[in-house]
Design an enzyme around this catalytic site. Structure first.
Site, short mmCIF file in Angstrom:
data_model
loop_
_atom_site.label_atom_id
_atom_site.label_comp_id
_atom_site.label_asym_id
_atom_site.label_seq_id
_atom_site.Cartn_x
_atom_site.Cartn_y
_atom_site.Cartn_z
N CYS A 385 0.83 -1.20 0.00
CA CYS A 385 0.00 0.00 0.00
C CYS A 385 0.87 1.26 0.00
CB CYS A 385 -1.00 -0.04 1.14
SG CYS A 385 -2.44 0.96 0.78
N HIS A 511 -3.64 -5.03 0.30
CA HIS A 511 -3.08 -5.58 1.54
C HIS A 511 -3.18 -7.10 1.55
CE1 HIS A 511 -2.80 -1.79 3.93
NE2 HIS A 511 -3.69 -1.39 3.04
N GLU A 513 -1.80 -9.09 3.47
CA GLU A 513 -1.75 -9.60 4.85
C GLU A 513 -3.12 -9.89 5.45
OE1 GLU A 513 -1.10 -6.52 3.91
OE2 GLU A 513 -1.55 -5.02 5.45
N1 GLN Z 1 -1.85 6.76 2.82
C1 GLN Z 1 -1.97 5.99 1.61
C2 GLN Z 1 -3.32 6.19 0.93
O1 GLN Z 1 -4.26 6.59 1.57
C3 GLN Z 1 -1.69 4.53 1.85
C4 GLN Z 1 -2.67 3.86 2.74
C5 GLN Z 1 -2.20 2.53 3.28
O2 GLN Z 1 -0.99 2.24 3.30
N2 GLN Z 1 -3.10 1.72 3.77
O3 GLN Z 1 -3.47 5.94 -0.23
#
Ligand code: GLN
Length: 535
Positions: A385, A511, A513
């Site tokens: 992410c 994600h 995970e």
């Molecule tokens: N801050 C970033 C976004 O909002 C990544 C979010 C995250 O890592 N879950 O796109």
């Protein structure tokens, strides 16, 4: 044939918080599932936030995201990892959400002029939220009540349990009270008094616990069991010890040894010929506890002082490591401390690097340094992410020569917004529940590394972010070696990046995970650990 009634198990906590109600609930869920029952687990959280999505991970640990896009408590991650089944929005309810629903009804005039009160309106809504899961054909619903008995804010939940037990009738529900039996080193004794008091407090609210699960650092003797049974009105076989263990994954076996599942089934008048063999589970534990090799992976993030903030990532490494009979040691690296000067030293001797998800600009430049070092030193790296977004920014700055490249999250007027906002996010003002959330499809490029890793081209993974890779830069990235390889089939948004001529440098906007379980370790984590191992 009429459907058998759904049985309800309530798990309450006494004496202190953090006794591991989530793990006990997940372990019981696993045992009952193995005995042939269709089980789900729900968490009721007594705080006013509508969901934990707006909570700082320092306060509350990781925010776990379900398939259907609910931002939930990290305990739901345990439920999914233990049961290998999906939870949903209905599996996590907060006081905020309960009140929101009741107040919306009040505004619509649904209460027809009645005075809206905690009892019955709030308790009715709590009971509705508990029973809603029964519509999905579960045999057993385990409901974990957050907080500790006696907390002012959990009172309406406890009262709802009292009412529900009465309404459901005998043998259709049971209460498990998780309590602490502390050890006094000075006198060398385990003490039962705090548990007696907390069971008594529960009784003051009209609830008699059926089973006591006692967290303890030392074995509970027969005498202690007898004493607890006598003072707390439970059968001696219903006093279950939950001693501190090396890993949470041993808890189900420890509870099973004391016939926890039988005690529960008997109390609920349920029968099962099936034993909980837990063959795969035991196999997993054996591999996890007897690794053949060891690797060290740096987890680069900004919530380092509380490891709960990256719970699912840590657990995914445990699953993948066991699969490969490899111990994955995590080196916690606070990104705010990384500079161009100390980056090489920070990662000295490291086998792999994971650049963690996150929000806000603290520690970002350190993460960029880490990404650059990992790319240039050819250290296997996975960016999740924000981690993928960091890889993008670093590559744009160093390789594409776009010195000012940034994400608009950190610099809204950057001349090179390589990570930007999608059109439909531009006018969003509310923070809660407005990100790209939940499972989204992704098509992988034929012949890409990820295609090989997943063993197929069509995947679905969970998301939680607002910002996206800016496709206007796709060509420049691709021709310089950081190749977009996964795309949302409807919007064409870039979901994955892979670096050419590098042993493993993969960034994913989603994600992985959230989907790793004991039974099904996530292929991407397995592939990453494999790459780390052969470094
Ligand atoms: N801050 C970033 C976004 O909002 C990544 C979010 C995250 O890592 N879950 O796109």
């Amino acid at each position: 044939m009429s459907k058998k009634p759904t049985k309800y198990i309530f798990v309450t906590g006494g004496v202190t918080s953090s006794l591991g109600k989530g793990i006990v609930s997940a372990s019981l869920g696993l045992l009952l599932k193995e005995r042939g029952f269709n089980v789900t687990i729900q968490k009721l959280d007594p705080y006013i936030n509508i969901d934990p999505g707006t909570l700082n991970p320092y306060e509350h640990g990781e925010c776990y995201v379900t398939q259907d896009g609910a931002e939930t408590d990290l305990d739901l991650g345990h439920y999914e990892r233990f049961l290998d089944s999906n939870t949903s929005q209905n599996n996590n309810v907060t006081t905020g959400r309960i009140y929101q629903t009741v107040i919306e009804k009040e505004r619509r005039g649904d209460f027809l002029g009645k005075t809206v009160q905690v009892i019955p309106h709030i308790t009715n809504e709590i009971k509705r939220r508990i029973k809603i899961l029964a519509k999905q054909n579960y045999d057993i619903i385990i409901t974990e009540i957050g907080g500790t008995v006696g907390d002012i804010e959990s009172l309406p939940y406890i009262e709802s349990v009292r009412q529900l037990r009465w309404e459901l009738g005998e043998h259709n529900s049971l209460v498990i009270h998780l309590t602490l039996v502390p050890y006094l080193a000075a006198s060398g004794e385990l003490k039962t008094k705090p548990s007696q008091h907390s069971v008594r407090q529960l009784m003051e609210y009209g609830i008699q616990a059926d089973i006591l699960v006692c967290r303890t650092e030392h074995n509970i003797t027969k005498e202690i069991r007898a004493k607890l049974a006598q003072f707390c009105n439970v059968d001696i076989t219903s006093v279950i010890e939950s001693k501190d263990l090396d890993t949470i994954y041993e808890v189900p076996l420890n509870l099973q040894k004391q016939n926890f599942d039988d005690v529960v089934l008997n109390t609920l008048n349920l029968k099962s010929e099936k034993k909980a063999e837990l063959k795969d589970w035991k196999q997993f534990l054996k591999r996890y506890k007897n690794p053949k090799r060891k690797v060290e992976i740096a987890l680069v993030g900004k919530y380092i002082s509380l490891q709960d903030s990256y719970k699912s990532i840590v657990e995914s490494f445990i699953h993948a490591g066991a699969e490969l009979e490899t111990e994955v040691k995590i080196r916690w690296v606070y990104s705010g401390d990384i500079t161009e000067q100390n980056v090489a030293q920070t990662f000295e001797g490291i086998d792999g690097i994971l650049i963690a998800p996150g929000f806000g600009d603290r520690g970002i430049e350190g993460k960029i340094q880490a990404a650059r070092f990992a790319r240039e030193a050819k250290i296997p790296t996975l960016g999740i992410c924000l981690g993928m977004q960091i890889m993008t920014i670093e590559f744009a700055r160093t390789v594409l020569g776009l010195e000012k490249a940034n994400s608009v999250e950190f610099d809204s007027s950057t001349v090179d917004p390589v990570i930007s906002l999608m059109e439909d996010q531009k006018n969003v003002v509310e923070k809660g529940g407005t990100m790209r959330l939940g499972a989204w499809k992704c098509s992988l490029k034929l012949g890409s590394k990820l295609h090989e890793i997943y063993g197929g081209r069509n995947i679905s993974e969970r998301h939680r972010h607002r910002y996206e890779f800016n496709s206007e830069y796709s060509k420049a990235f691709e021709s310089n070696g950081l190749v977009p390889t996964g795309f949302n089939p409807e919007t064409q948004l870039v979901e994955t990046l892979e670096l050419k001529d590098h042993p493993f440098y993969v960034g994913v906007q989603y994600h992985p995970e959230y989907k790793s379980t004991v039974e099904s370790p996530h292929p991407l984590f397995v592939a990453f650990v494999k790459a780390v191992q052969s470094k």
